[in-house]
Enzyme design. Structure first.
Site, PDB file in Angstrom:
ATOM      1  N   LYS A  23     105.497  70.855  20.173  1.00  0.00           N
ATOM      2  CA  LYS A  23     105.019  72.039  19.447  1.00  0.00           C
ATOM      3  C   LYS A  23     106.139  72.653  18.603  1.00  0.00           C
ATOM      4  CE  LYS A  23     103.638  74.334  23.148  1.00  0.00           C
ATOM      5  NZ  LYS A  23     103.960  73.359  24.227  1.00  0.00           N
ATOM      6  N   ARG A  98      98.434  81.188  25.766  1.00  0.00           N
ATOM      7  CA  ARG A  98      98.510  80.239  26.883  1.00  0.00           C
ATOM      8  C   ARG A  98      97.475  80.563  27.955  1.00  0.00           C
ATOM      9  NH1 ARG A  98     104.277  78.905  25.938  1.00  0.00           N
ATOM     10  NH2 ARG A  98     104.999  77.295  27.357  1.00  0.00           N
ATOM     11  N   ARG A 137     115.993  66.695  25.978  1.00  0.00           N
ATOM     12  CA  ARG A 137     116.083  67.454  24.724  1.00  0.00           C
ATOM     13  C   ARG A 137     117.194  68.509  24.719  1.00  0.00           C
ATOM     14  NH1 ARG A 137     110.340  70.839  24.611  1.00  0.00           N
ATOM     15  NH2 ARG A 137     110.904  72.312  26.241  1.00  0.00           N
ATOM     16  N   ARG A 171     117.991  73.843  27.625  1.00  0.00           N
ATOM     17  CA  ARG A 171     117.302  74.958  28.279  1.00  0.00           C
ATOM     18  C   ARG A 171     117.380  74.853  29.794  1.00  0.00           C
ATOM     19  NH1 ARG A 171     111.501  75.539  25.497  1.00  0.00           N
ATOM     20  NH2 ARG A 171     111.002  76.075  27.635  1.00  0.00           N
ATOM     21  N   ARG A 182     105.638  73.772  35.088  1.00  0.00           N
ATOM     22  CA  ARG A 182     105.161  74.151  33.750  1.00  0.00           C
ATOM     23  C   ARG A 182     103.915  73.332  33.387  1.00  0.00           C
ATOM     24  NH1 ARG A 182     110.575  73.328  30.662  1.00  0.00           N
ATOM     25  NH2 ARG A 182     109.387  73.782  28.782  1.00  0.00           N
TER      26      ARG A 182
END
Ligand code: AMP
Length: 228
Positions: A23, A98, A137, A171, A182
């Site tokens: 996203k 969400r 990432r 992160r 998540r």
């Protein structure tokens, strides 16, 4: 830039998809190519945590556990940002809504200014792939460009291709344990929004398992043909 989406009301594009679906990466590309403003509630919340605001203090532990921050906090933070003048260019919402409560609040916010969601794009991916994608990432702390150890490494190790920055960040919630939570939150709370927007007649599903460039081409086509 490829041109604006609409000559009239500012466009509102939603990107739906589990953590790791791309996203943020795709929102940045759409921002550049379509002139929309990317609004990421994750980024807004991380900024609130860093600034130690009341919202940040309330959100911190929930974010670390992989759960969802309360609708009340997230709606307020998003609504404040949405009222800033640059959002008149049109927005791409990355990570919001969400929950059904957030989707309804967004509809109300937009209706107050004669707007509505133009298109909600569901980025469709396999859960198994997500843990791999997320664990590799990292982001440039100076310009925000996103990278991945395997799928999108920097050309020179440790140096941002975009701005030359060397402050790369990972992160805190991008670890296997938190990612599982998540994903659970996504399936329980967020996946029902796919039906919500299908019923509203604004949903497009895009296969998001391929190359970044291929997926962004699909998104550029969707935002060109669906937003009149
Ligand atoms: P993201 O950067 O979108 O992956 O979001 C990181 C974390 O921020 C999530 O795991 C949630 O804890 C929180 N968060 C971001 N956006 C929302 C939202 N719309 N509703 C509730 N929690 C959110």
């Amino acid at each position: 830039m490829d041109g604006p989406l609409s000559a009239n009301a500012p466009a509102v594009v939603i990107l739906l998809g589990p953590p790791g679906a791309g996203k943020g990466t795709q929102a940045r590309i759409l921002e550049e190519r379509r002139g929309l403003v990317q609004l990421s509630t994750g980024d807004l919340l991380r900024a609130a945590v860093a600034a130690v605001t009341d919202a940040g203090l309330a959100a911190k532990a929930v974010m670390e556990s992989g759960g969802l921050v309360s609708d009340e906090i997230v709606i307020e933070i998003l609504s404040d940002r949405l009222s800033e003048p640059d959002c008149q260019k049109g927005v791409i919402l990355d990570g919001f809504p969400r929950t059904t409560g957030q989707a309804q609040a967004l509809d109300q916010m937009l209706a107050a200014t004669g707007q509505a969601v133009n298109t909600a794009i569901s980025l469709e991916v396999d859960d198994t792939e997500m843990v791999t994608r997320i664990s590799g990432r990292f982001t440039c702390g100076s310009c925000g460009e996103g990278y991945h150890d395997t799928f999108k490494p920097t050309q020179s190790e440790g140096i941002c291709d975009n701005c030359g920055g060397t402050d790369m960040k990972r992160r805190a919630d991008d670890n296997a344990e938190t990612v599982t939570e998540r994903l659970k939150a996504y399936h329980a709370e967020t996946a029902p929004l796919i039906d919500y927007y299908a019923r509203a007649g604004v949903l497009t599903r895009v296969d998001a398992m391929g190359e970044i460039a291929q997926i962004s081409e699909a998104l550029l086509t969707v935002t060109q043909t669906q937003v009149a």
